[in-house]
Design a protein around this motif. Structure first.
Motif, PDB file in Angstrom:
ATOM      1  N   LEU A  58       0.978  -0.907  -0.167  1.00 48.05           N
ATOM      2  CA  LEU A  58       0.147   0.149  -0.191  1.00 48.05           C
ATOM      3  C   LEU A  58       0.902   0.856   0.198  1.00 48.05           C
ATOM      4  CD1 LEU A  58      -2.778  -1.047   2.326  1.00 48.05           C
ATOM      5  CD2 LEU A  58      -2.951  -1.160  -0.196  1.00 48.05           C
ATOM      6  N   LYS A  59       1.887   1.160   0.574  1.00 53.35           N
ATOM      7  CA  LYS A  59       2.709   2.028   0.574  1.00 53.35           C
ATOM      8  C   LYS A  59       3.002   2.588  -0.519  1.00 53.35           C
ATOM      9  CE  LYS A  59       7.209   4.376   3.509  1.00 53.35           C
ATOM     10  NZ  LYS A  59       7.837   4.176   4.376  1.00 53.35           N
ATOM     11  N   SER A  60       3.615   1.249  -1.074  1.00 50.07           N
ATOM     12  CA  SER A  60       4.659   2.104  -2.732  1.00 50.07           C
ATOM     13  C   SER A  60       3.534   2.101  -3.272  1.00 50.07           C
ATOM     14  CB  SER A  60       4.483  -0.058  -3.131  1.00 50.07           C
ATOM     15  OG  SER A  60       5.044   0.136  -4.565  1.00 50.07           O
ATOM     16  N   LEU A  61       1.730   1.973  -3.231  1.00 46.44           N
ATOM     17  CA  LEU A  61       1.171   1.914  -4.450  1.00 46.44           C
ATOM     18  C   LEU A  61       0.266   3.523  -4.016  1.00 46.44           C
ATOM     19  CD1 LEU A  61      -1.839  -0.362  -4.440  1.00 46.44           C
ATOM     20  CD2 LEU A  61       0.215  -0.120  -6.547  1.00 46.44           C
ATOM     21  N   MET A  62       1.222   4.014  -2.745  1.00 45.38           N
ATOM     22  CA  MET A  62       0.935   5.618  -2.505  1.00 45.38           C
ATOM     23  C   MET A  62       1.863   6.237  -2.523  1.00 45.38           C
ATOM     24  SD  MET A  62      -1.606   8.119  -0.571  1.00 45.38           S
ATOM     25  CE  MET A  62      -1.220   9.493   0.489  1.00 45.38           C
ATOM     26  N   MET A  63       3.249   5.889  -2.448  1.00 43.71           N
ATOM     27  CA  MET A  63       4.708   6.467  -3.276  1.00 43.71           C
ATOM     28  C   MET A  63       4.132   6.816  -4.971  1.00 43.71           C
ATOM     29  SD  MET A  63       5.992   7.930  -0.723  1.00 43.71           S
ATOM     30  CE  MET A  63       8.044   7.161  -1.120  1.00 43.71           C
ATOM     31  N   ARG A  64       3.630   6.286  -5.555  1.00 42.36           N
ATOM     32  CA  ARG A  64       3.158   6.061  -7.494  1.00 42.36           C
ATOM     33  C   ARG A  64       2.447   6.655  -7.027  1.00 42.36           C
ATOM     34  NH1 ARG A  64       3.309  -0.001  -7.942  1.00 42.36           N
ATOM     35  NH2 ARG A  64       1.519   0.075  -9.982  1.00 42.36           N
ATOM     36  N   GLY A  65       1.570   7.028  -6.326  1.00 46.07           N
ATOM     37  CA  GLY A  65       0.082   8.029  -6.725  1.00 46.07           C
ATOM     38  C   GLY A  65       0.501   9.594  -5.877  1.00 46.07           C
ATOM     39  N   LEU A  66       2.020   9.227  -5.269  1.00 44.85           N
ATOM     40  CA  LEU A  66       1.849  11.158  -5.571  1.00 44.85           C
ATOM     41  C   LEU A  66       2.764  11.175  -6.137  1.00 44.85           C
ATOM     42  CD1 LEU A  66       2.248  10.447  -1.333  1.00 44.85           C
ATOM     43  CD2 LEU A  66       0.864  12.290  -2.525  1.00 44.85           C
ATOM     44  N   ASP A  67       3.476  10.443  -7.138  1.00 44.85           N
ATOM     45  CA  ASP A  67       4.182  10.927  -8.192  1.00 44.85           C
ATOM     46  C   ASP A  67       3.689  11.352  -9.637  1.00 44.85           C
ATOM     47  OD1 ASP A  67       6.594  10.694  -6.857  1.00 44.85           O
ATOM     48  OD2 ASP A  67       6.914   8.648  -6.931  1.00 44.85           O
ATOM     49  N   GLY A  68       2.487  10.999  -9.399  1.00 46.19           N
ATOM     50  CA  GLY A  68       1.722  10.740 -10.379  1.00 46.19           C
ATOM     51  C   GLY A  68       1.122  10.095 -11.114  1.00 46.19           C
ATOM     52  N   ASP A  69       1.301   8.632 -10.986  1.00 49.01           N
ATOM     53  CA  ASP A  69       0.450   7.720 -11.418  1.00 49.01           C
ATOM     54  C   ASP A  69      -0.758   6.955 -11.844  1.00 49.01           C
ATOM     55  OD1 ASP A  69       0.376   4.794 -12.410  1.00 49.01           O
ATOM     56  OD2 ASP A  69       2.208   4.077 -11.504  1.00 49.01           O
ATOM     57  N   ALA A  70      -1.178   7.793 -12.079  1.00 50.95           N
ATOM     58  CA  ALA A  70      -3.213   7.255 -11.827  1.00 50.95           C
ATOM     59  C   ALA A  70      -3.244   5.740 -11.979  1.00 50.95           C
ATOM     60  CB  ALA A  70      -3.773   8.095 -12.986  1.00 50.95           C
ATOM     61  N   ALA A  71      -2.798   4.855 -12.200  1.00 45.99           N
ATOM     62  CA  ALA A  71      -3.497   3.641 -12.192  1.00 45.99           C
ATOM     63  C   ALA A  71      -2.994   2.740 -10.613  1.00 45.99           C
ATOM     64  CB  ALA A  71      -2.668   2.797 -13.208  1.00 45.99           C
ATOM     65  N   ALA A  72      -2.122   3.343 -10.124  1.00 42.78           N
ATOM     66  CA  ALA A  72      -1.473   3.134  -9.012  1.00 42.78           C
ATOM     67  C   ALA A  72      -2.772   3.588  -7.782  1.00 42.78           C
ATOM     68  CB  ALA A  72      -0.235   3.321  -8.983  1.00 42.78           C
ATOM     69  N   TRP A  73      -2.596   4.792  -7.836  1.00 38.74           N
ATOM     70  CA  TRP A  73      -3.940   5.731  -7.325  1.00 38.74           C
ATOM     71  C   TRP A  73      -5.171   4.726  -6.956  1.00 38.74           C
ATOM     72  CZ3 TRP A  73      -3.069   8.615  -3.206  1.00 38.74           C
ATOM     73  CH2 TRP A  73      -3.778   9.274  -2.535  1.00 38.74           C
ATOM     74  N   ARG A  74      -5.647   5.087  -8.262  1.00 44.95           N
ATOM     75  CA  ARG A  74      -6.846   3.514  -8.333  1.00 44.95           C
ATOM     76  C   ARG A  74      -6.644   2.894  -7.319  1.00 44.95           C
ATOM     77  NH1 ARG A  74      -7.245   5.962 -13.309  1.00 44.95           N
ATOM     78  NH2 ARG A  74      -6.610   4.456 -14.592  1.00 44.95           N
ATOM     79  N   VAL A  75      -5.925   1.674  -7.882  1.00 43.75           N
ATOM     80  CA  VAL A  75      -5.608   0.675  -7.304  1.00 43.75           C
ATOM     81  C   VAL A  75      -6.032   0.503  -5.650  1.00 43.75           C
ATOM     82  CG1 VAL A  75      -4.187  -1.173  -6.739  1.00 43.75           C
ATOM     83  CG2 VAL A  75      -4.606  -0.664  -8.963  1.00 43.75           C
TER      84      VAL A  75
END
Length: 187
Positions: free
Chosen positions: A8-25
């Motif tokens: 979850l932390k990895s997804l959050m970090m990727r989401g903060l970096d602009g990865d919309a797919a990671a943010w949705r997941v």
């Protein structure tokens, strides 16, 4: 760090970096974790639980910049969820409750007389030395065998039997009705 936290932390970090797919997941998976979290605390009120899941996901999205990336993500996310739950309960003006039918375990299976008898028994046993008292409680009240109680308290079986006998004899002498040498006669 647990696998779930790392994921979850990895997804959050990727989401903060602009990865919309990671943010949705991330939001989808957090929804899956938050539903049982709220359902347990709202005692199965599914509609309120779902509303709180959505409010929490919106708050996570809106406040994502406040998360300290050096800290665990799930602790932060569940803190947001707890605040949403508290706000919800305050709005409701009540505390969570169970239906009375489900609260049977809250009610004692004994009567006032049972409580008085237990209190009297405790007072009687308190007159014995602590080792004898514990031995009697284990054998006579808790259903252990003499051998089990002896082992538990560091007695040999023979010594435990003698100690039990002496304790019972002492209690009997103290609390048995006075025997004045003869049986009472009725005319």
């Amino acid at each position: 760090m647990t696998d779930r936290e790392a994921h979850l932390k990895s997804l959050m970090m990727r989401g903060l970096d602009g990865d919309a797919a990671a943010w949705r997941v991330l939001l989808t998976e957090m929804g899956g974790h938050l539903r049982p979290f709220f359902a347990r605390r709202l005692f199965g009120d599914a509609s309120d639980a779902e509303d709180l899941v959505q409010e929490t996901l919106i708050a996570i999205h809106a406040k994502r910049a406040t998360w300290d990336t050096r800290q665990p993500f799930t602790a932060w996310a569940y803190a947001v969820a707890r605040h949403k739950l508290i706000d919800h309960l305050r709005r409701q003006g009540r505390r969570p409750t169970h239906p009375l039918e489900e609260a049977a375990e809250l009610f004692a299976d004994h009567t006032v007389e049972d409580g008085a008898a237990r209190w009297d028994l405790g007072r009687c046993l308190s007159l014995l030395p602590s080792r004898q008292r514990r031995l009697i409680e284990d054998v006579r009240l808790h259903g252990l065998t003499v051998a089990e109680a002896a082992d538990r308290h560091g007695y040999s079986v023979a010594a435990a039997k003698v100690s039990l006998h002496r304790a019972m004899k002492s209690l009997n002498a103290r609390f048995a009705p006075a025997n004045d040498g003869g049986a009472a006669h009725e005319d």
